[in-house]
Design an enzyme around this catalytic site. Structure first.
Site: not given
Length: 409
Positions: A75, A130, A195, A220
């Site tokens: 982590r 988005y 973005d 994407k």
């Protein structure tokens, strides 16, 4: 050793041709390791024989350090993910990047770092965005309030407690183009998040235009094959420290296999973007001439973008869901940037949680469809689209309904 030397990173950054950076970024230590393909480190924990040194390393990670003497725990750090981060940063011309388990985890981390941790709980956002980002910012879930404005009115919305300005260009889903430098000037000293998912680092580098954070939904184009979930933020080392702190505390980590797949996807990213963009330009022209199509929105290359991209937005006369239902080859699905062509009806799916009136006011009408053009032969894609459109009731549009977007100046 799980960290790269400053000298080897400089070697990659000194390369200016993006295709070479895409292939070689984040692979500087492979020769030293004696391997050709980047290894996948699936360890969840690491031996720390010297507990004091291990504790010191854990403390370094906890404050957002880029390097420490041991990973200690997955982590806190993973070398496979770190290679992807270094490669993406090289493509975006930033000092570093920080990867997360999804694009939404990446957005959330930026809001937490820039607003919550900085005690500046106000966000200025330019619509459209988005749908998930829009919903997050308007939900109040993170304790922030958001003012939505047009790109030219950002300055009027800045307040003393504004911690972040959020824009997306080309915008999801209508491909609006935003002048990044103009927004940065209006923001003053307020950090700006861009973005860059639609453009990818192949076509646009927001950091070179003043953006503080450059966001990608790695799911994407970066992954490119519809088989990996991830997000990444490219930024300065100073900004990255806070993002790593958020990632460690919230556990929004990217799995090593995801890091490997995203890193591998970068190598072919220039070729995939070029091929898909070439087909998209052909399809945009043909859609503009089709009687069943009311309008087409497709960007043109500008001083900000080096190409047109593979996303197309268009409106149809009649019911857009009927058009989607008739398709045989094109995949009706959310997401984008895959090797296969995808289509969706934003107001019904990705932007469903944005109030309809506000969505329409931001330039997203109910009849808009969004296509992510893939790598199939362009004629096969067109045959499927034209067949699906042929039975739509329509009124023939005028030539001015073909909207080619240009960058604002």
């Amino acid at each position: 050793m799980f960290v790269h030397s400053a000298e080897s990173v400089f070697t990659i950054r000194a390369m200016t041709r993006i295709e070479t950076i895409a292939v070689h970024g984040g692979r500087d230590d492979l020769a030293e390791l004696g391997v050709h393909a980047p290894p996948i480190d699936l360890s969840t924990t690491y031996p720390v024989p010297d507990q004091a040194l291990g504790g010191q390393a854990l403390g370094d990670w906890a404050i957002g350090a880029a390097h420490a003497t041991s990973p200690v725990y997955a982590r806190l750090h993973n070398p496979t993910v770190a290679r992807f981060e270094q490669a993406l940063a090289a493509l975006e011309h930033t000092e570093t990047s920080v990867a997360f388990g999804s694009g939404m985890a990446a957005v959330t981390a930026v809001v937490q770092a820039a607003c919550v941790m900085a005690q500046k709980p106000h966000v200025v956002a330019v619509r459209p965005l988005y749908g998930g980002t829009d919903h997050l910012l308007s939900s109040g879930l993170l304790g922030v309030t958001t003012t939505y404005v047009e790109a030219g009115l950002v300055a009027s919305a800045i307040r003393p407690d504004t911690g972040l300005v959020v824009v997306e260009t080309p915008a999801n889903p209508n491909l609006d183009l935003v002048d990044i430098e103009h927004v940065v000037r209006q923001a003053g000293g307020v950090p700006v998040l861009v973005d860059n998912t639609f453009a990818t680092p192949i076509l646009q580098n927001p950091a070179l235009h003043g953006a503080t954070y450059v966001l990608h939904s790695g799911t994407k184009y970066l992954g490119g094959h519809g088989d990996v979930l991830g997000g990444v933020v490219a930024c300065s080392e100073e900004r990255a420290a806070a993002l790593r702190q958020v990632r460690i505390i919230t556990g929004a980590v990217l799995h090593p296999l995801g890091g490997y797949l995203l890193h591998r996807g970068l190598a072919t990213l220039p070729l995939r973007v070029e091929a898909a963009s070439r087909s998209a330009a052909v399809l945009a022209d043909r859609l503009a001439e089709h009687d069943a199509v009311e309008f087409v929105r497709y960007p043109v290359a500008s001083r900000q973008m080096r190409g047109t991209g593979a996303m197309i937005a268009f409106g149809v006369h009649g019911d857009p869901t009927e058009v989607v239902r008739r398709l045989k080859l094109v995949t009706p699905a959310v997401s984008l940037g895959s090797v296969d062509t995808l289509i969706e009806h934003p107001s019904a799916l990705t932007h469903r949680l944005v109030p309809g009136e506000e969505l329409r006011a931001s330039g997203v009408p109910d009849n808009l469809l969004r296509i992510s053009v893939g790598l199939e032969h362009v004629e096969d894609i067109w045959e499927d689209l034209s067949s699906a459109l042929c039975d739509v009731d329509y009124v023939k549009p005028s030539p001015t309904d073909f909207l080619v977007m240009t960058a604002s100046r």
